[in-house]
Design a protein around this motif. Structure first.
Motif, PDB file in Angstrom:
ATOM      1  N   TYR A 118      40.152  31.397  32.386  1.00 38.63           N
ATOM      2  CA  TYR A 118      39.143  32.078  33.204  1.00 38.63           C
ATOM      3  C   TYR A 118      37.731  31.943  32.628  1.00 38.63           C
ATOM      4  O   TYR A 118      36.782  32.493  33.161  1.00 38.63           O
ATOM      5  N   ALA A 139      34.231  32.821  34.889  1.00 34.70           N
ATOM      6  CA  ALA A 139      33.443  33.978  34.427  1.00 34.70           C
ATOM      7  C   ALA A 139      32.061  33.525  33.971  1.00 34.70           C
ATOM      8  O   ALA A 139      31.044  34.178  34.230  1.00 34.70           O
ATOM      9  N   GLU A 191      29.471  44.009  42.175  1.00 29.86           N
ATOM     10  CA  GLU A 191      30.722  44.588  41.703  1.00 29.86           C
ATOM     11  C   GLU A 191      31.837  43.541  41.733  1.00 29.86           C
ATOM     12  O   GLU A 191      32.611  43.392  40.804  1.00 29.86           O
ATOM     13  N   GLN A 192      31.841  42.796  42.830  1.00 29.85           N
ATOM     14  CA  GLN A 192      32.891  41.827  43.098  1.00 29.85           C
ATOM     15  C   GLN A 192      32.827  40.630  42.145  1.00 29.85           C
ATOM     16  O   GLN A 192      33.851  40.054  41.800  1.00 29.85           O
ATOM     17  N   TYR A 193      31.620  40.236  41.784  1.00 31.44           N
ATOM     18  CA  TYR A 193      31.474  39.047  40.943  1.00 31.44           C
ATOM     19  C   TYR A 193      31.002  39.384  39.533  1.00 31.44           C
ATOM     20  O   TYR A 193      31.709  39.167  38.562  1.00 31.44           O
ATOM     21  N   GLN A 236      30.220  42.209  37.815  1.00 31.29           N
ATOM     22  CA  GLN A 236      30.920  43.222  37.021  1.00 31.29           C
ATOM     23  C   GLN A 236      32.324  42.733  36.652  1.00 31.29           C
ATOM     24  O   GLN A 236      32.820  42.992  35.561  1.00 31.29           O
ATOM     25  N   ARG A 237      32.943  41.996  37.578  1.00 37.37           N
ATOM     26  CA  ARG A 237      34.283  41.482  37.326  1.00 37.37           C
ATOM     27  C   ARG A 237      34.258  40.414  36.225  1.00 37.37           C
ATOM     28  O   ARG A 237      35.125  40.377  35.349  1.00 37.37           O
ATOM     29  N   LYS A 297      34.198  41.891  32.922  1.00 35.99           N
ATOM     30  CA  LYS A 297      35.524  42.364  32.484  1.00 35.99           C
ATOM     31  C   LYS A 297      36.349  41.197  31.939  1.00 35.99           C
ATOM     32  O   LYS A 297      37.017  41.326  30.906  1.00 35.99           O
ATOM     33  N   VAL A 298      36.291  40.078  32.634  1.00 34.94           N
ATOM     34  CA  VAL A 298      37.010  38.887  32.156  1.00 34.94           C
ATOM     35  C   VAL A 298      36.511  38.509  30.772  1.00 34.94           C
ATOM     36  O   VAL A 298      37.284  38.189  29.867  1.00 34.94           O
TER      37      VAL A 298
END
Lengths: 529, 478
Positions: free
Chosen positions: A336, A340, A405-407, A409-410, A413-414
């Motif tokens: 990932y 990311a 949020e969808q991209y 912020q995600r 997290k990755v």
């Protein structure tokens, strides 16, 4: 006979300090090499590529010969006066043209900054000069560092691989790696955001070091992805890289993200061997995973045999030298890393590019603009090449309020999951207790010019094995690990926990000694004849 | 009007009085500097430059948060607010967005009618200022000096109910900022820049109607006038059956009118994200303790205490707490005086303030120390000197630096109340003014004032006027 420009930095500095050769002689040797192999420097609107161009390296954008001569003469004067001029006394080095240097053009290989002369000097460059280094000039890169081949530079001809000028140098620190490989300066200052030091180092058969994030100040580095960017050394061997990191590492009051930890002498333990060190191999680094546009699925592909074999042989050599090789270390989030990175780096890049607006410095449209907005639009449309534009578009998109949020912020997290993979692998109380991971640096050796350029997604996968270190902030080194069937350099990579550069150098140096007699060590880049 | 109620919230940008800017070493104050002379690679946004936060800014934000009784956050972040503007050199402003230095808080603002209005604080965060743009002859001139000047943005809830309340909030905020040494709070130098959000509703309703935003109000009086005008406009519009639209209005100071700004841009997306060039702002407990160690009693608390503890009238307490060093001075003088504190208050309000105004000083800068003020009042109380001498002594101590006692002794200012000496002077005056003596004796009693005045003059102001009057009366009547 070995020319001065082919000597290692350590060797050259020792001879200069001993008075065997002068800094000016060392400079002249490097300048002669540049004259012989580099061809015309990168420039805007430079016309078609000639047959002669196609055989040259084209590492440089700006050669600062007068400045270099003044510096070399000053070093010689100091030596004559009995002063000690620093550990890099008289060693010629080059600087990726993403760093500002007072009084010199600092272009970022972009039309946007083609006319920009910096009024101040980047911290790592100032530190190299303070250590006695002699700056030869500014070398080429992908525009604003956005790429892995240097083909996107606005300053053409772009650098060509000294081992095979029909192939790319890698990138984005391509001019740096090519210059060091071709003897145009023993050292070069590069930057690594996803692999931009290690990948071109691998392609050009030299050593590239991405230090721990914050170990080297970013002050004066024209930012790409500020949370990822790391200045670092490119050199011909581990000892030189360690010597260079000694000079540039350390706290900087001008960079709030610079680490305040004291800097060890990276050259001190180089010869200490690897006995007892635990070095890991992870299956997740022996394949690449990429998105298939046609099927919409993630697909896996194994690495070329040459590359896998080189890493396994390196593991054997290190094992012979006393290291413990730990196999099957899971690094499940490696796959990932690129997606990311696509998101995080572009959000930061789009914001970092905001300042280039035609108001203060750099390009401003010559057309009469009806209003402010159209001045901005015309200026940026004219002066940014396709790579910055793609990054702005994507960065704006994924950081928009409704998508963040969808991209974004995600992706963050990755990023922390990738960091956790490394934390677990290095945890002294964990299962693997690694001192380092040993991996390939790149999924391929240097690819032919024109092959990948234009497919910016595919280009990005050249960084799949390097980018996770940037996400995690950990140090990584690429060092030469043999040649493939076509005679192109293969890079092997060492990744360690935060601030473990000294350990990585030690492992790298041990590998160099273990392979000193290997046939491939005698091979020279094609441009050197 | 009385059937409506105004709902007002204020957004105030406070310029901090730190030595240097928020992210570089340039000095914070460029008031006297030529354009673009107080800049560096960092605040002018040159490629490659990086921000380094100024701890003094954080300390001042913490002190203001404490004064607002807000929750000070152990960890907060700087974010980038991305937008293009020529005087914003990086193309983004470094500010705090969703994790700012403090949350919540309120300020209890006393109103002239004796009531108190609790004003909630919705936002309190640190940020950098942008530069200034001036349009001149079709050209845009940009001055980057102000870039990176430290600001605290503080936003109130919709808690104020009239133009006067809004003005009162700003007066109290200004007082507090100076009190805490957070800002010079000089509105003429735009240290306090306020935008007002204004709406109206029928009294008794609880919902909020569409608000307008008034920009560019740079004094307390313009705030009061602008908000008053806008309330009147909204009421008139409402009564005419018009809809109130979410306009942005510009206050024209010269014309004293509100102008609708050309167009409100579509709701901007600033694409906020945490600035990767800056680490989290972490407040170490020991550091925080140090910053708050000398946290002073706040003006409104002190005002209440002056009323309570010293029995001062509200009027006196208000004036004596208008400025911190003045109130400190008063308390020190009151303690040294050890008598009726109201007497010290009177001297402060009449004479010390006059001295301060004339000299352009703050109380803390006076050479006349609070104990010396108390001593002078005591000398008057003891009839050692008379009141006018006491008042002139204030200036003499201030100018010379000598103690009141020394000056009284050296200049022989002691009041003459010795009846023999006074009688001698009185006889002399009576002998030399036969006309007035005759008139007085014929019944013109008011002439006694003239005789006392003569005697005071003869005594070079040192006579005890009461004693002098008694002796004169005795001699004239005799």
């Amino acid at each position: 006979m070995t020319e001065l420009c082919d000597l290692s930095a350590a060797d050259l500095a020792a001879r200069i300090r001993a008075g065997d050769v002068s800094a000016v002689e060392a400079l002249d040797s490097a300048l002669a090499r540049i004259a012989a192999v580099d061809g015309r420097p990168g420039a805007l609107d430079s016309g078609d590529l000639t047959a002669e161009d196609a055989a040259k390296v084209h590492a440089f954008i700006t050669l600062t010969e007068d400045r270099a001569r003044a510096q070399a003469e000053a070093i010689d004067k100091k030596l004559a006066a009995g002063e000690i001029p620093g550990p890099l006394a008289g060693v010629p080095f080059t600087v990726k043209d993403i760093f500002v240097v007072e009084g010199t053009p600092s272009t970022a290989a972009s039309r946007m900054l083609a006319n920009f002369t910096a009024p101040y000097t980047a911290t790592p460059v100032a530190r190299l000069e303070a250590a006695g280094g002699v700056m030869l000039g500014k070398v080429n890169l992908d525009e604003f560092t956005y790429g892995s081949s240097n083909e996107s530079s606005a300053f053409q001809p772009h650098p060509r691989n000294p081992w095979d000028p029909s192939r790319v140098v890698g990138g984005s620190s391509g001019g740096s790696a090519a210059a060091v490989a071709a003897g145009e300066g023993a050292l070069s200052l590069g930057t690594d955001t996803a692999g931009s030091i290690r990948q071109p180092a691998a392609f050009c058969g030299v050593v590239g070091v991405k230090p721990t994030y914050g170990r080297v100040s970013r002050y004066g580095l024209i930012a790409f992805g500020s949370s990822l960017d790391c200045p670092g050394p490119i050199a011909r061997d581990i000892t030189d890289a360690a010597l260079m990191l000694n000079a540039i590492a350390g706290p900087d009051a001008r960079d709030a993200t610079a680490a305040t930890l004291p800097v060890p002498d990276y050259t001190a333990g180089l010869e200490d061997g690897v006995k007892g060190l635990r070095i890991g191999l992870s299956p997740d680094f022996f394949k690449i995973t990429y998105y298939n546009h046609d099927t919409g699925e993630m697909e896996e592909r194994p690495l070329p045999d040459d590359i896998t074999a080189a890493v396994m042989q390196a593991a054997d050599k290190l094992s012979d030298a006393g290291a413990r090789i730990i196999e099957n270390v899971p690094m499940p989030h490696t796959r990932y890393g690129i997606p990311a990175y696509f998101v995080i780096s572009r959000v930061e890049a789009a914001s970092n590019l905001h300042r280039f607006d035609g108001v203060k410095y750099g390009h401003r449209t010559a057309e009469k603009a009806a209003d402010l907005r159209s001045m901005y639009r015309k200026t940026r449309a004219e002066a940014f090449g396709p790579q910055p534009k793609l990054r702005i578009l994507m960065g704006m998109y994924v950081s928009a309020a409704q998508y963040s949020e969808q991209y974004y912020q995600r992706a963050l997290k990755v990023r922390s999951l990738i960091r956790r993979d490394f934390d677990l692998a290095y945890d002294p109380n964990g299962t693997h207790k690694l001192d380092a991971l040993l991996t390939p640096t790149t999924p391929t050796t240097a690819f032919p010019i024109g092959d990948v350029y234009g497919d910016s997604v595919l280009m990005q996968y050249a960084d799949q094995l390097t980018v996770t270190a940037d996400h995690a902030g950990i140090p990584g080194i690429s060092l030469p690990g043999g040649l493939d069937a076509a005679g192109l350099p293969i890079g092997i990579q060492l990744l360690g926990p935060d601030f473990s550069e000294a350990t990585l150098f030690r492992i790298g140096r041990t590998y160099e000694k273990e392979t000193a007699a290997a046939a491939w060590r005698a091979a020279r880049p094609k441009v050197l004849g | 009007m009385t059937q409506y109620e105004a709902i007002i919230g204020l957004e105030t940008h406070i310029q901090l009085n730190t030595q240097t800017k928020i992210f570089c070493g340039c000095k914070a104050d460029s008031w006297d500097d030529a354009p673009n002379t107080n800049i560096c690679p960092v605040c002018s946004g040159l490629p490659g430059s990086l921000p380094v936060p100024n701890a003094a800014v954080v300390a001042k934000a913490v002190r203001l948060a404490k004064a607002m009784q807000a929750d000070i956050q152990a960890e907060s972040y700087f974010d980038r607010k991305n937008y293009f503007y020529p005087d914003l050199p990086k193309g983004y402003q470094i500010t705090q967005y969703d994790k700012s230095i403090a949350t919540g808080g309120h300020m209890d603002v006393p109103m002239p009618d004796g009531s108190t209005r609790r004003v909630g604080i919705h936002k309190l965060h640190m940020e950098e200022d942008a530069g200034k743009t001036r349009n001149e002859k079709g050209r845009r001139l940009i001055d980057f000096n102000r870039c990176g000047v430290p600001l605290i943005e503080m936003v109130t809830g919709p808690d104020l109910r009239s133009a006067d309340e809004a003005a009162e909030y700003l007066i109290r905020l200004r007082q507090l900022l100076r009190w805490l040494d957070i800002s010079e709070a000089d509105m003429e130098k735009a240290h306090l820049r306020t935008d007002a959000n204004v709406s109206i509703r029928v009294r008794g309703e609880t919902h909020l109607n569409t608000k307008t935003e008034i920009k560019n109000v740079n004094s307390i009086e313009s705030l009061r006038a602008a908000v008053e005008k806008e309330i009147a406009r909204q009421i008139q519009a409402y009564e005419a059956g018009e809809r109130i639209e979410a306009w942005t209005l510009d206050w024209d100071e010269n014309a004293q009118t509100l102008r609708k700004m050309r167009s409100k841009e579509t709701e901007a997306d600033y694409r906020y994200f945490k600035d990767p060039d800056l680490l989290a702002v972490r407040l170490e407990p020991a550091w925080l303790e140090g910053v708050l160690a000398d946290f002073p009693e706040l003006p409104l608390a002190r005002r209440a205490r002056f009323i309570e503890q010293y029995g001062l009238p509200e009027y006196d307490a208000n004036i004596l707490t208008s400025e911190r060093s003045l109130s400190d001075y008063f308390e020190a003088a009151a303690a040294a005086y050890a008598g009726d504190v109201k007497r010290v208050s009177n001297w402060m309000m009449n004479d010390v303030l006059k001295l301060l105004n004339e000299r352009g000083l703050e109380a803390g800068q006076l050479k006349l120390r609070p104990e010396q003020l108390a001593e002078i009042i005591q000398l008057v109380d003891a009839n050692t000197i008379n009141t006018p001498t006491g008042k002139s002594l204030l200036e003499k101590v201030q100018d010379s630096g000598h103690s009141p006692q020394e000056i009284v002794a050296a200049e022989g200012l002691s009041q003459v109340s010795d009846s023999g000496a006074l009688r001698e002077l009185a006889e002399k005056i009576i002998a030399s003014s036969p006309d007035n003596v005759e008139k007085y004796r014929a019944g013109k009693d008011s002439l006694i004032g003239w005789f006392v005045g003569q005697l005071m003059r003869e005594s070079q102001g040192k006579a005890d006027p009461n004693a002098a009057r008694a002796i004169l009366e005795e001699l004239l009547k005799g």
